[in-house]
Motif scaffolding. Structure first.
Motif, PDB file in Angstrom:
ATOM      1  N   LEU A   1      -5.058  -1.215   8.690  1.00 15.27           N
ATOM      2  CA  LEU A   1      -3.890  -0.335   8.679  1.00 15.27           C
ATOM      3  C   LEU A   1      -3.116  -0.444   7.369  1.00 15.27           C
ATOM      4  CD1 LEU A   1      -2.521  -0.719  12.316  1.00 15.27           C
ATOM      5  CD2 LEU A   1      -3.710   1.241  11.328  1.00 15.27           C
ATOM      6  N   ALA A   2      -3.026  -1.636   6.826  1.00 14.50           N
ATOM      7  CA  ALA A   2      -2.302  -1.816   5.568  1.00 14.50           C
ATOM      8  C   ALA A   2      -3.026  -1.149   4.410  1.00 14.50           C
ATOM      9  CB  ALA A   2      -2.103  -3.300   5.280  1.00 14.50           C
ATOM     10  N   GLY A   3      -4.330  -1.014   4.517  1.00 19.38           N
ATOM     11  CA  GLY A   3      -5.103  -0.420   3.432  1.00 19.38           C
ATOM     12  C   GLY A   3      -5.218   1.090   3.493  1.00 19.38           C
ATOM     13  N   LEU A   4      -4.717   1.717   4.545  1.00 15.12           N
ATOM     14  CA  LEU A   4      -4.807   3.173   4.654  1.00 15.12           C
ATOM     15  C   LEU A   4      -3.906   3.844   3.620  1.00 15.12           C
ATOM     16  CD1 LEU A   4      -4.725   3.680   8.533  1.00 15.12           C
ATOM     17  CD2 LEU A   4      -6.683   3.887   7.010  1.00 15.12           C
ATOM     18  N   PRO A   5      -4.345   4.958   3.083  1.00 15.08           N
ATOM     19  CA  PRO A   5      -3.487   5.660   2.120  1.00 15.08           C
ATOM     20  C   PRO A   5      -2.286   6.285   2.836  1.00 15.08           C
ATOM     21  CG  PRO A   5      -5.466   6.937   2.570  1.00 15.08           C
ATOM     22  CD  PRO A   5      -5.624   5.620   3.275  1.00 15.08           C
ATOM     23  N   THR A   6      -1.159   6.292   2.153  1.00 17.80           N
ATOM     24  CA  THR A   6       0.048   6.873   2.743  1.00 17.80           C
ATOM     25  C   THR A   6       0.169   8.330   2.309  1.00 17.80           C
ATOM     26  OG1 THR A   6       1.371   6.124   0.885  1.00 17.80           O
ATOM     27  CG2 THR A   6       1.265   4.674   2.778  1.00 17.80           C
ATOM     28  N   PRO A   7       0.499   9.215   3.248  1.00 14.60           N
ATOM     29  CA  PRO A   7       0.607  10.626   2.896  1.00 14.60           C
ATOM     30  C   PRO A   7       1.936  10.978   2.217  1.00 14.60           C
ATOM     31  CG  PRO A   7       0.982  10.338   5.234  1.00 14.60           C
ATOM     32  CD  PRO A   7       0.625   8.986   4.674  1.00 14.60           C
ATOM     33  N   PHE A   8       2.858  10.044   2.167  1.00 17.78           N
ATOM     34  CA  PHE A   8       4.172  10.320   1.596  1.00 17.78           C
ATOM     35  C   PHE A   8       4.302   9.671   0.223  1.00 17.78           C
ATOM     36  CE2 PHE A   8       4.924  10.158   6.240  1.00 17.78           C
ATOM     37  CZ  PHE A   8       5.234  11.505   6.421  1.00 17.78           C
ATOM     38  N   PRO A   9       5.112  10.254  -0.643  1.00 19.06           N
ATOM     39  CA  PRO A   9       5.342   9.609  -1.939  1.00 19.06           C
ATOM     40  C   PRO A   9       6.098   8.292  -1.761  1.00 19.06           C
ATOM     41  CG  PRO A   9       6.653  11.624  -1.726  1.00 19.06           C
ATOM     42  CD  PRO A   9       5.782  11.527  -0.517  1.00 19.06           C
ATOM     43  N   GLY A  10       5.982   7.432  -2.744  1.00 18.26           N
ATOM     44  CA  GLY A  10       6.592   6.109  -2.662  1.00 18.26           C
ATOM     45  C   GLY A  10       8.096   6.146  -2.489  1.00 18.26           C
TER      46      GLY A  10
END
Length: 153
Positions: free
Chosen positions: A13-22
């Motif tokens: 889960l921690a390695g999944l890409p985030t769909p939102f900007p930082g």
């Protein structure tokens, strides 16, 4: 319960890409911390107040819980200074002043509603802390001796 499997799930889960900007993720996190802060103070006030009320009753007070919480609720005002904590230099000093001021208001309010002297009200406010510290030390001692017993046995 398999801790190794949970560790793998957390890593995935921690390695999944985030769909939102930082910046959005940071903003939502900051908002969560900002909302959590007063709710955390409220929960500590309720639990600690109940323990102080037990100490008050043990010391002979006849105050009701409603009057006690109404009076000690004024200690929340000075705690607003802890919101300045992120500011360099000023923040830690403001937090310390706010905490000490809130403690003084709390003890004075406790003395006022119970009819105790300030010393006795301070004792009633300190007894839950002493009790929790003793309970923590007993728990740590038990964990230490159980660990030692398992290691040697």
């Amino acid at each position: 319960f398999n801790p190794q499997a949970w560790g793998e799930v957390a890593g995935t889960l921690a390695g999944l890409p985030t769909p939102f900007p930082g910046w959005l993720a940071a903003g939502v996190t900051a908002l969560g911390v900002w909302v959590r802060w007063p709710l955390q103070w409220l929960s500590w006030w309720i639990v600690y107040g109940a323990l102080v009320m037990v100490a008050n009753k043990a010391l002979g007070a006849t105050v009701t819980l409603q009057r006690f919480y109404a009076a000690t609720g004024f200690a929340a005002g000075p705690l607003l200074l802890t919101g300045l904590q992120p500011i360099p230099c000023l923040g830690p000093a403001a937090s310390a002043v706010g905490f000490l001021w809130a403690l003084a208001v709390y003890v004075y309010a406790n003395a006022d509603v119970t009819g105790f002297s300030l010393g006795r009200a301070a004792l009633a406010a300190a007894l839950p802390l002493v009790f929790l510290a003793a309970l923590s030390l007993i728990g740590l001692g038990l964990v230490f001796f159980l660990t030692l017993f398992v290691a040697l046995g």
